[in-house]
Motif scaffolding. Structure first.
Motif, PDB file in Angstrom:
ATOM      1  N   HIS A  52      -6.341  -5.669 -25.993  1.00 53.83           N
ATOM      2  CA  HIS A  52      -6.598  -4.499 -25.832  1.00 53.83           C
ATOM      3  C   HIS A  52      -6.639  -4.225 -24.469  1.00 53.83           C
ATOM      4  O   HIS A  52      -7.274  -4.360 -23.603  1.00 53.83           O
ATOM      5  N   PHE A  53      -5.501  -3.022 -24.788  1.00 57.33           N
ATOM      6  CA  PHE A  53      -4.874  -2.561 -22.433  1.00 57.33           C
ATOM      7  C   PHE A  53      -5.897  -1.158 -22.734  1.00 57.33           C
ATOM      8  O   PHE A  53      -6.238  -0.338 -24.216  1.00 57.33           O
ATOM      9  N   ASP A  54      -6.268  -0.823 -21.740  1.00 55.11           N
ATOM     10  CA  ASP A  54      -6.954   0.415 -21.887  1.00 55.11           C
ATOM     11  C   ASP A  54      -5.642   1.495 -22.225  1.00 55.11           C
ATOM     12  O   ASP A  54      -5.668   2.331 -22.359  1.00 55.11           O
ATOM     13  N   LYS A  55      -4.086   1.270 -21.319  1.00 56.83           N
ATOM     14  CA  LYS A  55      -3.654   2.473 -22.132  1.00 56.83           C
ATOM     15  C   LYS A  55      -2.232   2.260 -22.791  1.00 56.83           C
ATOM     16  O   LYS A  55      -2.171   0.427 -22.306  1.00 56.83           O
ATOM     17  N   PRO A  56      -1.494   2.608 -23.063  1.00 60.18           N
ATOM     18  CA  PRO A  56      -0.513   2.253 -23.863  1.00 60.18           C
ATOM     19  C   PRO A  56       1.053   1.657 -22.872  1.00 60.18           C
ATOM     20  O   PRO A  56       1.569   1.201 -23.184  1.00 60.18           O
ATOM     21  N   TYR A  57       0.671   2.907 -21.268  1.00 65.10           N
ATOM     22  CA  TYR A  57       1.957   2.526 -21.014  1.00 65.10           C
ATOM     23  C   TYR A  57       1.852   2.444 -19.324  1.00 65.10           C
ATOM     24  O   TYR A  57       0.149   3.170 -19.334  1.00 65.10           O
ATOM     25  N   TYR A  58       2.197   2.600 -18.546  1.00 62.99           N
ATOM     26  CA  TYR A  58       1.581   2.363 -17.397  1.00 62.99           C
ATOM     27  C   TYR A  58       2.721   3.155 -16.021  1.00 62.99           C
ATOM     28  O   TYR A  58       3.740   3.171 -16.123  1.00 62.99           O
ATOM     29  N   ALA A  59       2.522   3.174 -14.950  1.00 65.56           N
ATOM     30  CA  ALA A  59       3.414   3.002 -13.881  1.00 65.56           C
ATOM     31  C   ALA A  59       3.526   2.026 -12.913  1.00 65.56           C
ATOM     32  O   ALA A  59       2.138   1.499 -12.480  1.00 65.56           O
ATOM     33  N   VAL A  60       4.121   1.914 -11.448  1.00 63.27           N
ATOM     34  CA  VAL A  60       4.219   0.992 -10.673  1.00 63.27           C
ATOM     35  C   VAL A  60       2.944   1.654  -9.977  1.00 63.27           C
ATOM     36  O   VAL A  60       3.164   2.562  -9.097  1.00 63.27           O
ATOM     37  N   GLY A  61       1.829   0.771  -9.276  1.00 65.94           N
ATOM     38  CA  GLY A  61       1.097   1.308  -8.900  1.00 65.94           C
ATOM     39  C   GLY A  61      -0.317   1.187  -9.383  1.00 65.94           C
ATOM     40  O   GLY A  61      -1.077   1.152  -8.988  1.00 65.94           O
ATOM     41  N   ASP A  62       0.050   1.150 -10.743  1.00 66.27           N
ATOM     42  CA  ASP A  62      -1.491   1.102 -11.622  1.00 66.27           C
ATOM     43  C   ASP A  62      -1.742  -0.196 -12.058  1.00 66.27           C
ATOM     44  O   ASP A  62      -1.139  -0.930 -11.049  1.00 66.27           O
ATOM     45  N   THR A  63      -3.070  -0.348 -12.377  1.00 65.17           N
ATOM     46  CA  THR A  63      -4.240  -1.363 -13.259  1.00 65.17           C
ATOM     47  C   THR A  63      -4.080  -1.212 -14.481  1.00 65.17           C
ATOM     48  O   THR A  63      -4.337  -0.389 -14.672  1.00 65.17           O
ATOM     49  N   ILE A  64      -3.413  -2.415 -15.016  1.00 61.54           N
ATOM     50  CA  ILE A  64      -3.449  -2.700 -16.427  1.00 61.54           C
ATOM     51  C   ILE A  64      -5.120  -3.230 -16.401  1.00 61.54           C
ATOM     52  O   ILE A  64      -5.470  -4.212 -15.923  1.00 61.54           O
ATOM     53  N   TRP A  65      -5.842  -2.732 -16.946  1.00 65.70           N
ATOM     54  CA  TRP A  65      -7.156  -3.449 -17.328  1.00 65.70           C
ATOM     55  C   TRP A  65      -7.024  -3.932 -18.969  1.00 65.70           C
ATOM     56  O   TRP A  65      -6.584  -3.217 -20.295  1.00 65.70           O
ATOM     57  N   PHE A  66      -7.141  -5.188 -19.428  1.00 66.41           N
ATOM     58  CA  PHE A  66      -7.244  -5.817 -20.685  1.00 66.41           C
ATOM     59  C   PHE A  66      -8.570  -6.568 -20.905  1.00 66.41           C
ATOM     60  O   PHE A  66      -9.202  -7.223 -20.261  1.00 66.41           O
ATOM     61  N   LYS A  67      -8.601  -6.582 -22.535  1.00 73.44           N
ATOM     62  CA  LYS A  67      -9.780  -7.640 -23.287  1.00 73.44           C
ATOM     63  C   LYS A  67      -9.333  -8.292 -24.295  1.00 73.44           C
ATOM     64  O   LYS A  67      -8.103  -7.847 -24.912  1.00 73.44           O
ATOM     65  N   ALA A  68      -9.267  -9.858 -24.241  1.00 79.75           N
ATOM     66  CA  ALA A  68      -8.456 -10.403 -25.463  1.00 79.75           C
ATOM     67  C   ALA A  68      -9.844 -11.135 -25.481  1.00 79.75           C
ATOM     68  O   ALA A  68     -10.312 -11.089 -25.121  1.00 79.75           O
ATOM     69  N   TYR A  69      -9.309 -10.715 -27.579  1.00 71.61           N
ATOM     70  CA  TYR A  69      -9.849 -11.461 -28.292  1.00 71.61           C
ATOM     71  C   TYR A  69      -9.255 -12.347 -29.486  1.00 71.61           C
ATOM     72  O   TYR A  69      -7.919 -12.348 -29.492  1.00 71.61           O
ATOM     73  N   MET A  70     -10.138 -13.617 -29.088  1.00 73.31           N
ATOM     74  CA  MET A  70      -9.410 -14.815 -29.962  1.00 73.31           C
ATOM     75  C   MET A  70     -10.813 -15.201 -31.419  1.00 73.31           C
ATOM     76  O   MET A  70     -11.902 -14.872 -31.414  1.00 73.31           O
ATOM     77  N   ALA A  71      -9.357 -15.656 -32.116  1.00 73.46           N
ATOM     78  CA  ALA A  71      -9.889 -15.714 -33.818  1.00 73.46           C
ATOM     79  C   ALA A  71      -9.763 -16.491 -34.853  1.00 73.46           C
ATOM     80  O   ALA A  71      -8.205 -17.129 -34.387  1.00 73.46           O
ATOM     81  N   SER A  72     -10.286 -17.220 -35.035  1.00 75.79           N
ATOM     82  CA  SER A  72     -10.415 -18.479 -35.814  1.00 75.79           C
ATOM     83  C   SER A  72      -9.895 -18.372 -36.987  1.00 75.79           C
ATOM     84  O   SER A  72     -10.100 -17.072 -37.833  1.00 75.79           O
ATOM     85  N   ARG A  73     -10.625 -19.312 -37.870  1.00 78.39           N
ATOM     86  CA  ARG A  73     -11.093 -19.444 -38.923  1.00 78.39           C
ATOM     87  C   ARG A  73     -11.673 -18.051 -40.181  1.00 78.39           C
ATOM     88  O   ARG A  73     -12.537 -17.929 -39.556  1.00 78.39           O
ATOM     89  N   LEU A  74     -11.473 -17.226 -40.753  1.00 79.77           N
ATOM     90  CA  LEU A  74     -11.997 -16.310 -41.347  1.00 79.77           C
ATOM     91  C   LEU A  74     -12.382 -15.297 -40.174  1.00 79.77           C
ATOM     92  O   LEU A  74     -13.327 -14.689 -40.286  1.00 79.77           O
ATOM     93  N   ARG A  75     -11.434 -14.806 -39.209  1.00 76.55           N
ATOM     94  CA  ARG A  75     -11.082 -14.557 -37.860  1.00 76.55           C
ATOM     95  C   ARG A  75     -12.603 -14.781 -36.840  1.00 76.55           C
ATOM     96  O   ARG A  75     -13.366 -13.663 -36.504  1.00 76.55           O
ATOM     97  N   GLN A  76     -13.415 -14.969 -37.331  1.00 74.53           N
ATOM     98  CA  GLN A  76     -14.877 -15.271 -36.315  1.00 74.53           C
ATOM     99  C   GLN A  76     -13.603 -15.361 -35.115  1.00 74.53           C
ATOM    100  O   GLN A  76     -13.041 -16.648 -34.576  1.00 74.53           O
TER     101      GLN A  76
END
Length: 906
Positions: A52-76
């Motif tokens: 999940h990114f904080d924005k869909p696009y950026y500019a040079v000088g920006d900071t990209i903020w993101f979060k990763a979600y990891m799922a396995s069986r039954l999407r747990q």
């Protein structure tokens, strides 16, 4: 792994209980198929990622903020991997950097600063993966195209219109480019030189002058369409004081249309009504509207058809024995074509599924009369799996040509269901995938304390994440952006729903993936079913594991950072019970382990930041001088072409115009210096080209000087030099003098490292932190370098001066690298920063600067209480208009959700 085995043991018990009354007198029982499916899932549990990114696009000088979600069986939340990697790859398929993050309870958060030395305007491929995913190929990775614009020191803004045509003998492309300055005024009557490079060769070049509106039209042709499609147009606009370069990929100019017809269940059988789903696409991967008619081999019209969404559609008819069929297609762009329909079998059996009912899946099994005669009263099995788990299994006997059954949807979680028809010998005959969407799904909601606000006013948002059955703890991420500055098509988003419910199970590129989840209705559910009928599926491969053929496992899930290797004697023999010591000074880590009988050692569950220096030592062993340490390398996936290349934006300046206009104001005081000129004398002599006799013929002052301080955060020196070496251009893996290159003189620059000549590859061995300065000479007046090396121009890299020491007897041996001590820099965790959210409380004092933030708020670590509720507070910026808040996340049982909320700032 205990969690995996427990969940599967329970599932297997339930299935056995349901089917225990079924007589098992066939060659392969249904229970055997289920056992093999469970065995496969136990040994090869799936793992998927979403970012999940904080924005869909950026500019040079920006900071990209993101979060990763990891799922396995039954999407747990995945219990498998504790480390996730995020790669950033540019348009030329070059790796810019790799970010390593620790995973806890299936989540990880991070950030990335788009430093001007590393990033320029373009489309970047972000991919995320774990060590375990490497076993199954890149199609299992998270993948997304992120566009980055630039306004720093930018004097040229462009827009290009590409048109192409082709014949049997050649292909032609016309590119109409408009050039504007930073004020939006056209560069009129300016000279432009251009070239088209393809596969490391220049295939066309020329010159021209812009018209009064700043337009220049470039036309090229080639006998090979593939050569032009792989080409890039480079233009160089000549100004009074400098040249400005732009590049445009040509792959979107030449597109051809294609259409594929796919029978439901995988096969068409003569005499049986068959639904043929179709997908009409252009060669760039995007869908194209299509309509037409089906005719048989006598020319008789059988049926009409028309696409209903992004080239997707279906047509149903009964193929006859000994007849063939073609589709006469008219595409939306005016082109036409005739395409063969799949041939029908003379006999067989297939499965069809209707998912329109909200409570049940309607399954229809149809067999030809000949097949019925040959297999009457034989047993057939239906097995359905979803999210890596077999959720339904049943057995029936073939007693008529048509068999109908109902499967309750509540047997499955929300997502893709794979339904397969087997013979009693365990051979899969027909398969259909459908999407199950429950009426009362897990829901996330956002509300605010007010419907509208003023600039810089406090906002309180309430979060509710609940399931109709029970409320469970969960983890969520919230992004709030100023929508007037960051407009975006919500259907094109890569959401947690499209990632974990669609892309994780389907092969290939999916256009507008969030369309199928954004404000769902009957039309979108029909379109989603067409996607199921046409998109490649990659889940269970029954034929392989029914024959006990399993892919080899080369990479195990990482449970933490490990440093491993082998301790050997100089004769190659392993050292048993050798003492190994690891020291990481930055983290005050000091550990020791003993090697095993094979000389192998392992330091497990380490935690240290990226760029930390590590020291491995075997000195505490008898006869350690005759020992050598070998550190195991890390496995990383190969760089491949971006599968989402259709999402790349060609005209970044115009498409991202609202965002870049704000970025220009935001970074108006952050302009980069074109060059640094040292005017004061330094009391300490600094390294320069003048220290080396081989460069004594060069001018005392370089044309451009870049201080080493600018490279301190640069991961690879060569990548930073590509963008910061003023007066030079990097092309065909060489540096050239820009003005001479554009004039047609393609003679490379000679590179020197501390006075020694090296090639471009040699720059990879230079640590950026050790660079004192880079000197650039665009001309060699005396020709002492150019004539000797047959080059044009000089690039000198000076490293920091090392203090000379007077050596005593025996000191030389101490300076030589020791085989029993190794200094190295392993890839550590990227340290996560906290998002800064200003607080506007109390009276304003002093000079008040404008708050031009585009990301108003970002929180990747939202957790709900026992009632499924949470709340956050933040302050608006100075912007006015619509503000968009998006929350994504999952609870502990794998229920995933996304919610979009808007409020107004007046």
């Amino acid at each position: 792994m205990n969690f995996i085995k427990k969940s599967y043991s329970l599932l297997f018990f339930c299935i056995l209980f349901q089917l225990s009354a079924v007589a098992q007198d066939d060659s392969v029982s249904l229970n055997t198929i289920i056992e093999k499916a469970v065995k496969y899932s136990e040994h090869y549990p799936p793992e998927h990622a979403h970012i999940h990114f904080d924005k869909p696009y950026y500019a040079v000088g920006d900071t990209i903020w993101f979060k990763a979600y990891m799922a396995s069986r039954l999407r747990q939340p995945s219990p498998l991997s504790k480390i996730i990697y995020v790669d950033v790859i540019n348009e030329r398929d070059s790796l810019i950097e790799t970010i390593k993050l620790p995973v806890s309870n299936g989540i990880a958060s991070g950030n990335l600063t788009l430093a001007p030395l590393n990033y320029s305007q373009g489309n970047y491929h972000f991919r995320a993966y774990t060590n375990w995913m490497l076993n199954f190929g890149e199609s299992y990775f998270f993948s997304k195209t992120v566009t980055i614009g630039n306004t720093l020191n930018k004097r040229l803004y462009t827009n290009v219109e590409l048109n192409g045509s082709q014949s049997d003998k050649s292909a032609q492309i016309s590119a109409k480019v408009q050039f504007k300055d930073e004020q939006g005024k056209p560069y009129a009557n300016r000279k432009v030189s251009w070239k088209v490079d393809s596969k490391f060769e220049t295939i066309h070049k020329g010159r021209g002058t812009t018209d009064e509106n700043g337009y220049l039209t470039v036309s090229v042709s080639n006998n090979s369409k593939a050569v032009l499609e792989a080409g890039r147009l480079e233009t160089v606009l000549s100004l009074d004081d400098r040249n400005l370069t732009s590049t445009f990929p040509l792959k979107s100019a030449l597109t051809t249309n294609d259409i594929q017809f796919l029978p439901e269940g995988g096969i068409a059988i003569a005499g049986l009504s068959t639904k043929f789903a179709f997908k009409a696409i252009k060669s760039d991967g995007l869908g194209v509207g299509a309509k037409g008619e089906i005719t048989d081999n006598t020319g008789k019209k059988i049926a009409d058809f028309a696409s209903q969404h992004l080239g997707l559609g279906s047509v149903t008819f009964i193929p006859e024995l000994n007849k063939t069929y073609v589709a006469n297609v008219a595409f939306a762009d005016g082109t036409r074509g005739t395409f063969k329909m799949p041939e029908s079998l003379t006999e067989g059996i297939s499965i069809a599924v209707n998912s329109a009912d909200t409570a049940n899946l309607s399954v229809r099994i149809a067999a030809s009369s000949t097949f019925l005669d040959n297999y009457r009263n034989k047993a057939f099995y239906i097995v359905a799996q979803s999210a890596g788990v077999v959720c339904y299994a049943a057995q029936t006997k073939l007693q008529s040509q048509i068999y109908n059954a109902q499967i309750p949807k509540d047997k499955f979680p929300t997502g893709i269901v794979q339904i397969t028809l087997f013979t009693s010998s365990g051979m899969p005959l027909s398969e259909r995938i459908v999407f199950v969407q429950h009426q009362n799904p897990f829901t996330i909601k956002l509300t605010s304390d007010k419907p509208s606000y003023q600039p810089r006013q406090k906002v309180k948002m309430n979060i509710s994440a609940k399931s109709p059955l029970k409320v469970l703890p969960g983890s969520y991420s919230l992004s709030v952006v100023d929508e007037t500055k960051v407009p975006f098509n919500e259907d094109a988003e890569t959401s947690i729903l499209s990632s974990l419910l669609l892309k994780s199970d389907l092969k290939g590129y999916i256009e507008l993936p969030n369309y199928y989840f954004n404000k769902q209705d009957d039309k979108k559910r029909e379109d989603l079913d067409l996607l199921m009928l046409t998109q490649g599926y990659r889940a269970f491969e029954y034929e392989n594991y029914m024959n006990d053929k399993y892919p080899p496992i080369s990479f195990m899930p990482e449970q933490g950072m490990d440093i491993t290797g082998t301790l050997r004697q100089m004769n190659g023999m392993p050292v048993n019970k050798g003492n190994m010591q690891l020291s990481i000074p930055d983290k005050n880590i000091s550990l020791s382990v003993l090697t095993d009988a094979d000389g192998k050692f392992r330091f497990s569950n380490l935690d240290f930041p990226d760029s930390s220096k590590a020291i491995l030592s075997a000195r505490n062993n008898i006869n350690s001088r005759n020992m050598m340490i070998m550190v195991d390398g890390a496995a990383f996936p190969a760089i491949t072409q971006n599968q989402n290349v259709a999402d790349e934006i060609v005209n970044i300046d115009s498409v991202l115009s609202p965002y870049l206009e704000n970025s220009k104001r935001q970074y108006r005081t952050a302009n980069l210096l074109d060059e640094v000129v040292v005017k004061a004398k330094s009391p300490v002599k600094r390294p320069s080209h003048a220290d080396h006799s081989s460069l004594s013929g060069l001018s005392m002052m370089p044309d451009h000087l870049i201080e080493g301080e600018r490279f301190k955060d640069c991961p690879f020196l060569i990548n930073c030099l590509k963008t910061s070496a003023m007066g030079l251009i990097f092309a065909d893996e060489q540096f050239y003098v820009n003005r001479d290159y554009n004039a047609g003189r393609r003679v490379p620059v000679q590179i020197f490292l501390n006075g020694m000549p090296i090639d471009v590859v040699g720059l990879n061995s230079v640590a950026s932190s050790e660079v004192e300065s880079v000197e650039i000479f665009l001309k060699d007046d005396l020709g002492t370098v150019n004539r000797l090396y047959n080059t044009n121009g000089v690039l000198v890299v000076n490293t920091k001066k090392v203090e000379k020491l007077k050596l005593k007897p025996g000191d030389l041996a101490d300076l030589l690298p020791k085989s029993n001590v190794i200094d190295f820099t392993p890839l550590g965790y990227r340290k996560a920063r906290q998002f800064y959210s200003p607080k506007y409380e109390g009276p304003r004092k002093g000079v008040i600067s404008a708050d031009l933030r585009t990301t108003i708020f970002w929180d990747p670590l939202i957790t709900t209480d026992k009632d499924g509720n949470a709340s956050v507070e933040f302050y608006n910026s100075d912007g006015r208009g619509s503000f968009r808040a998006i929350i994504e996340g999952m609870d502990n049982e794998g229920n995933i959700g996304r919610y979009l909320y808007r409020y107004t700032v007046k």
